[in-house]
Design a protein around this motif. Structure first.
Motif, PDB file in Angstrom:
ATOM      1  N   PRO A 134      39.691  40.328  34.817  1.00  0.00           N
ATOM      2  CA  PRO A 134      40.499  40.711  35.905  1.00  0.00           C
ATOM      3  C   PRO A 134      40.922  39.585  36.638  1.00  0.00           C
ATOM      4  O   PRO A 134      40.037  38.804  36.815  1.00  0.00           O
ATOM      5  N   THR A 139      41.828  44.190  42.664  1.00  0.00           N
ATOM      6  CA  THR A 139      40.606  45.424  42.621  1.00  0.00           C
ATOM      7  C   THR A 139      41.127  46.041  41.320  1.00  0.00           C
ATOM      8  O   THR A 139      42.249  46.166  41.006  1.00  0.00           O
ATOM      9  N   LEU A 140      40.046  46.621  40.665  1.00  0.00           N
ATOM     10  CA  LEU A 140      40.433  47.449  39.499  1.00  0.00           C
ATOM     11  C   LEU A 140      40.933  48.632  39.619  1.00  0.00           C
ATOM     12  O   LEU A 140      40.897  49.254  40.846  1.00  0.00           O
ATOM     13  N   HIS A 141      41.961  49.055  38.802  1.00  0.00           N
ATOM     14  CA  HIS A 141      42.559  50.392  39.009  1.00  0.00           C
ATOM     15  C   HIS A 141      42.026  51.182  37.670  1.00  0.00           C
ATOM     16  O   HIS A 141      41.354  50.839  37.012  1.00  0.00           O
ATOM     17  N   HIS A 144      41.848  49.551  34.171  1.00  0.00           N
ATOM     18  CA  HIS A 144      41.096  48.696  33.956  1.00  0.00           C
ATOM     19  C   HIS A 144      39.502  49.638  33.693  1.00  0.00           C
ATOM     20  O   HIS A 144      38.835  49.366  33.113  1.00  0.00           O
ATOM     21  N   ALA A 145      39.685  50.738  34.583  1.00  0.00           N
ATOM     22  CA  ALA A 145      38.525  51.630  34.378  1.00  0.00           C
ATOM     23  C   ALA A 145      38.417  52.122  32.959  1.00  0.00           C
ATOM     24  O   ALA A 145      37.342  52.498  32.408  1.00  0.00           O
ATOM     25  N   THR A 147      39.426  50.749  30.370  1.00  0.00           N
ATOM     26  CA  THR A 147      38.841  49.425  29.470  1.00  0.00           C
ATOM     27  C   THR A 147      37.280  49.476  29.639  1.00  0.00           C
ATOM     28  O   THR A 147      36.479  49.458  28.588  1.00  0.00           O
ATOM     29  N   VAL A 148      36.759  49.639  30.887  1.00  0.00           N
ATOM     30  CA  VAL A 148      35.349  49.534  31.120  1.00  0.00           C
ATOM     31  C   VAL A 148      34.774  50.668  30.308  1.00  0.00           C
ATOM     32  O   VAL A 148      33.625  50.428  29.664  1.00  0.00           O
ATOM     33  N   ILE A 217      35.318  42.948  42.570  1.00  0.00           N
ATOM     34  CA  ILE A 217      35.649  43.177  41.180  1.00  0.00           C
ATOM     35  C   ILE A 217      33.984  43.619  40.650  1.00  0.00           C
ATOM     36  O   ILE A 217      34.113  44.723  39.933  1.00  0.00           O
ATOM     37  N   GLN A 220      32.762  46.761  41.826  1.00  0.00           N
ATOM     38  CA  GLN A 220      33.295  47.981  41.460  1.00  0.00           C
ATOM     39  C   GLN A 220      32.833  48.097  39.631  1.00  0.00           C
ATOM     40  O   GLN A 220      32.609  49.312  39.378  1.00  0.00           O
ATOM     41  N   LEU A 221      32.438  47.175  39.288  1.00  0.00           N
ATOM     42  CA  LEU A 221      32.049  47.327  37.923  1.00  0.00           C
ATOM     43  C   LEU A 221      30.670  47.654  37.842  1.00  0.00           C
ATOM     44  O   LEU A 221      30.132  48.607  37.082  1.00  0.00           O
ATOM     45  N   ASP A 655      42.186  53.671  42.722  1.00  0.00           N
ATOM     46  CA  ASP A 655      41.143  52.898  42.752  1.00  0.00           C
ATOM     47  C   ASP A 655      40.000  53.726  42.031  1.00  0.00           C
ATOM     48  O   ASP A 655      40.003  54.750  42.610  1.00  0.00           O
TER      49      ASP A 655
END
Length: 1074
Positions: A134, A139-141, A144-145, A147-148, A217, A220-221, A655
């Protein structure tokens, strides 16, 4: 490309802004026909209207109440294992459960591939992938979540299978985005612009900002439980990665795949840089629209068409042309017509006089011109239009740039326009045309306006000398890799798009006029005593190498050569295209590169298939000799519950931490207000929040969010994500919590848990639930292998809730009554062992999706785990390192007959409970008689204990009547007493329940009619889709399969309803006759 209108006797050639915009690669946006773009805008407006017109929240799932926030208070230093011996909280709390575990996992090195050597069940297989890096700025939204969540589920699953796993984290330096953020901060805090600093001083500011903000980031991960190997974290501006970028550029230059040329690029005047296609948004305008543009005090008018005339030289006529951009007419150099057009045979080779410059514009012929479009006369502006640029190459036309990099008019326009801003010059040009009596009118015109997503500026196509990647040869290899099976794209329907796009790819401009990024390792050469104005360039891994190359190339001593490095930087997509192998140490032949390259898989959003995936495959294949990964798994786009793409420009991004920890409506709206949105977009965004989150977002926890994301079918249609789904998964977490609480309760009295092999004899219900567990494990295995994660989560949820909680635990409760001396009887003891194994196995199955709660509950169950020499070592570690349950291990407990028979028992239980509900029975346990066939009676007899318990009756009497032609006749010797309420299972089975207040048969029939009336239109709607002419040819196979299952389920439900109606109607008639 062009549309020609005819009004009266005047022919007007109409330019569409977007079609005349040259992009450096084939953008998918450009491949969409205008109508589809208009349809998208229409759908967007309809969604906005629905949001603004809605009167009340329509997401009932978010009518939540505050829960007690239970906190883990035991002093646990970071990295120390959490104490699970403390009392078990009464209710599930995500904050309690998710405390401390991640720090312990990370410190113990559970996420590193090196731990593979110490795993007892390790296998000699490797699973590797990188996280799509990223942007360091953001910041991740929830996109992205997703994907994670998907990647971590796959990673944890493979790790539990004993594979050597590497999941490598990283962030991208995001050249334009980062430079823009830092420039704004610099101006806000110091009042200085970038140009007020030297390049070195500005880069120091960027690194300072990165060091302060760049870890958000990663935080967040970690909060999301991502099991990444943090010891190998990669930043695309790290020294090692930068060396890889330089190496790639030099190698591609040496092989002739990178070259320098002059061509049109997407130019942002606000950023004063070329930008990539993905950074260009298309804004649809239905007509005259005033829009704010950076650098202008007042809104600028777009969506209008100006018509003016070109006088023909030596004739009395004129050629009227129309354009949405009258300011660019100063750059017109010709007019083109089709050579076979009879209307222009007389003027071919003639000229028109430019009204301002006085230059003569030749009328050229070219077969690119469509004769059917009006007059077929096309004005040619090579320096500001891609198609015209191609015409200039074919016809050796001059290219006159009339708009500068800063968006002002250039000197060739004349003193009256030089230095004037392009959109202010627009009106000056129109006024001058009016004055010369060449103005022919102005009208509204629908158009698509290209907008820079970074700055909000209107894109200007500009002619620039840039570095380009020659893509055709590499694209051919990328297509062949898929055709030969070296690379698999999942879902397979993307393969056609992959081939079509790569087969028509353009060369890729990789120059960016920025300071932040990888400065291009190319040097302009100044030779001594040279009067040659031609540019001379060399490249090298260092300035010394470049100087040596120049010395050899031009035969000049090194000390007599002056080199100037290109001030531009490389496109961020160039460096991120190297990520799968540069992150492993390439070009050095490191152990990681040898062991983990090519990666096993790349998982990312389907919207990145061109901009990132294709470029990785092209660069990886060219530089390493093989594709960078073996599989590409593309997930769908995440949209909000209203169907709108989650985008910062719409203010609807969420978020993931706001879902995990919860947040208020006020906090959500504050983020929207801080987003610098268009006023209407801000209004729509805040109104959607008012309706979707009237009380904010409840704290759902990481596990619930991950499960909700993975429960969607990600390989197909876009995902409309609603927070009610995350809240529902939080309720499932509480169900898991209470299940383990019950399990620990029944084991608290000292009941010994035996292995399944020693838990004998197994009753019918134990055989059934273990067989259901086996079938669930098998479903998980098969679905994991095909990356159908929604099927895995569905199977696990179904087993835990429907099989374990609703059936088996309810069945076993009467078995828990202590026998002599306070101990359980044999059946109760066996049931406790079976329950323990079902729960612990299910926790392991759920662990890839819900790592925190499964770890917490598994650790609390460990004191009761039956010990064996093989398991003693593994039991001391973490659930994330335990073997993932396999169907092979549970094959001994697969009893298909019990599974099939119990489906019939469950249908009887369903009807029995319906009778209780209709009769108003709550606590009483009446007697139930069952009229059925002898084979059905045998099944019910086998499960008699479960049938009695689950039906909540005191006893069950089985009546086996004689059948005649498939119809029931009264039993020969006994029957149910008169006055019983009757329920119909199907045409072969009836239930009679002795209740004091009889059920209303008319009410039962009425409810069945209502159910049938609901089912028929649903079934008809699905059948109309399935039977349509285009169903087989145009509908993807996975969608056809899903529709087929829905049709079969509805048909079966309708059939059962019809049978029950028929039998109840017959019974009513019999009662009436009596």
């Amino acid at each position: 490309m062009m549309r020609i209108l005819r009004t009266g006797l005047v022919w007007r050639v109409t330019e569409q802004y977007t079609s005349r915009l040259h992009t450096t690669t084939n953008s998918p946006k450009a491949l969409n026909i205008p109508r589809s773009q208009a349809e998208k805008q229409k759908r967007r407006r309809e969604r906005e209207k629905a949001i603004l017109s809605s009167q009340s929240p329509n997401d009932e799932g978010l009518n939540w109440t505050e829960k007690e926030n239970i906190v883990y208070t035991v002093q646990t230093p970071p990295g120390t294992k959490k104490d699970t011996s403390v009392p078990y909280p009464a209710a599930y709390s995500p904050e309690y459960v998710e405390s401390s575990w991640y720090q312990w996992w990370e410190k113990e090195g559970f996420f590193r591939p090196e731990q593979h050597e110490s795993v007892p069940h390790a296998v000699d297989r490797t699973f590797s992938l990188c996280i799509p890096p990223p942007n360091v700025t953001g910041t991740l939204h929830l996109g992205h979540a997703l994907t994670v969540a998907v990647e971590d589920a796959l990673v944890r699953w493979r790790r539990m299978q004993g594979h050597r796993v590497l999941w490598l984290p990283g962030v991208d330096h995001a050249g334009i985005a980062t430079q823009t953020v830092v420039e704004r901060r610099l101006l806000r805090e110091t009042g200085k612009k970038r140009q007020n600093l030297s390049r070195e001083e500005f880069l120091q500011e960027v690194w300072k900002w990165k060091n302060e903000k760049g870890d958000e980031i990663y935080h967040q991960l970690r909060q999301m439980g991502a099991s990444l190997d943090w010891t190998r974290a990669c930043f695309t501006m790290d020294p090692g990665f930068s060396r890889a970028v330089t190496e790639a550029f030099v190698r591609l230059c040496d092989s002739g795949l990178i070259y320098r040329a002059e061509a049109l690029v997407n130019w942002s005047c606000a950023l004063q840089s070329a930008i990539s296609d993905i950074e260009v948004d298309s804004k649809e305008l239905s007509g005259r629209t005033l829009l704010p543009v950076p650098g202008y005090d007042r809104p600028v008018e777009f969506g209008t068409m100006v018509t003016f005339a070109y006088p023909t030289e030596g004739h009395d006529g004129e050629v009227p042309v129309s354009t949405t951009r009258p300011e660019t007419m100063l750059g017109d150099v010709a007019i083109a017509v089709h050579p076979d057009d009879p209307r222009y045979q007389a003027v071919q080779g003639k000229q028109c006089r430019h009204p301002f410059t006085g230059k003569l514009l030749p009328i050229i012929t070219d077969r690119m011109v469509d004769m059917q479009l009006g007059t077929g006369a096309v004005k040619v502006t090579p320096a500001h239009d891609h198609s015209d640029f191609l015409l200039s190459q074919k016809h050796s036309l001059p290219r006159l740039t009339v708009i500068a990099e800063d968006g002002t008019m250039t000197p060739p326009c004349g003193d009256w326009l030089q230095g004037v801003k392009r959109f202010e010059a627009r009106q000056l040009v129109v006024d001058a045309l009016v004055e010369k009596r060449l103005f022919r009118g102005k009208q509204e015109h629908s158009m698509a306006l290209p907008i820079c997503s970074r700055s909000g500026d209107v894109i200007e196509p500009l002619l620039k000398k840039q570095w380009f990647v020659r893509c055709k040869e590499m694209a051919t290899k990328a297509v062949k890799a898929v055709e030969d099976g070296q690379l698999e794209i999942i879902p397979q329907f993307h393969t056609k798009t992959w081939k079509n796009w790569l087969s028509n790819i353009s060369d890729w401009c990789i120059s960016r006029q920025l300071w932040w990024g990888h400065q291009i390792p190319a040097y302009r050469v100044e030779l001594p005593n040279s009067s040659d104005k031609k540019e001379h360039w060399v490249w090298g891994r260092s300035e010394e190498e470049a100087c040596h190359r120049a010395s050899v190339k031009y035969g000049v001593r090194p000390e007599n050569i002056t080199l100037t490095q290109d001030p531009d930087v490389l496109d961020t997509w160039f460096s991120s295209g190297l990520f799968p192998f540069a992150m492993l140490g390439w070009p050095q032949q490191t152990k990681d590169l040898e062991q983990f390259y090519p990666n096993s898989i790349l998982e990312t959003g389907s919207d990145l298939i061109f901009f990132w995936v294709a470029r990785m495959v092209m660069l990886g294949t060219e530089l390493t000799g093989q594709p960078p990964f073996k599989q590409v798994l593309l997930h769908s786009l995440v949209r909000d519950k209203h169907g709108r793409k989650m985008s910062k420009s719409l203010g609807n991004v969420i978020d993931p931490l706001d879902v995990i920890h919860g947040t208020s409506l006020e906090n959500l709206q504050q983020k929207v207000r801080a987003g610098n949105l268009d006023p209407r977009e801000q209004l729509v965004a805040m109104e959607a929040q008012n309706k979707d989150f009237p009380k904010g977002i409840p704290p759902c926890g990481t596990d619930a969010l991950r499960l909700a994301l993975c429960s969607h079918k990600t390989q197909g249609e876009d995902i409309n994500l609603s927070m009610s789904q995350a809240l529902s998964c939080r309720h499932f977490c509480n169900k898991m919590w209470q299940t383990v609480r019950f399990t620990l309760g029944v084991l608290a009295d000292g009941t010994t848990v035996e292995t399944l092999e020693k838990s004998a004899p197994l009753g019918r219900m134990e055989r059934w639930v273990l067989s259901r567990l086996y079938s669930t494990v098998l479903q998980c295995e098969q679905s994991f292998e095909t990356y159908e994660l929604h099927s895995v989560t569905s199977a696990l949820h179904l087993f835990w809730v429907s099989s374990l909680c609703d059936v088996y635990m309810e069945y076993m409760k009467p078995l828990l009554s202590p026998h002599t001396e306070g101990t359980l009887g044999p059946e109760g003891t066996v049931a406790c062992s079976v329950l323990f194994h079902c729960v612990s196995t299910s926790l392991a199955l759920l662990s890839p999706f819900m790592p925190f709660i499964t770890e917490e509950l598994w650790q609390r169950l460990q004191p009761h785990q039956p010990r064996s020499p093989a398991s003693s070592r593994a039991a001391q570690t973490s659930l994330c390192l335990q073997p993932y349950p396999s169907s092979q291990q549970l094959a001994l407990w697969y009893f298909p007959d019990e599974e099939m028979d119990f489906l019939w028992v469950q249908e009887v239980v369903r009807v029995a409970r319906s009778l209780r509900a209709q009769s108003g029975v709550t606590k009483d346990k009446p007697t139930m008689w069952v009229e059925c066939s002898s084979s059905q009676a045998q099944i019910l007899q086998n499960f008699s204990s479960a049938l009695t318990t689950l039906s909540r009756v005191s006893s069950v009497q089985l009546l086996c009547p004689v059948t005649q032609g498939g119809e029931l006749s009264p039993p020969p010797s006994s029957c149910a007493p008169k006055g019983c309420v009757v329920g119909v299972v199907d045409h072969t089975c009836r239930l009679h329940m002795d209740v004091k207040s009889g059920a209303n048969m008319d009410k039962q029939i009425s409810e069945l009619f209502q159910r049938r009336d609901r089912l028929i239109p649903k079934l008809e709607q699905l059948l109309s889709r399935v039977r349509s002419q285009d169903h087989q040819s145009k509908v993807p196979p996975h969608v056809r399969e899903t529709l087929g299952r829905k049709v079969s389920a509805l048909e079966q439900e309708l059939k059962n309803t019809e049978e029950q109606l028929q039998q109840l109607t017959k019974l009513k008639q019999e009662h009436t006759e009596q």
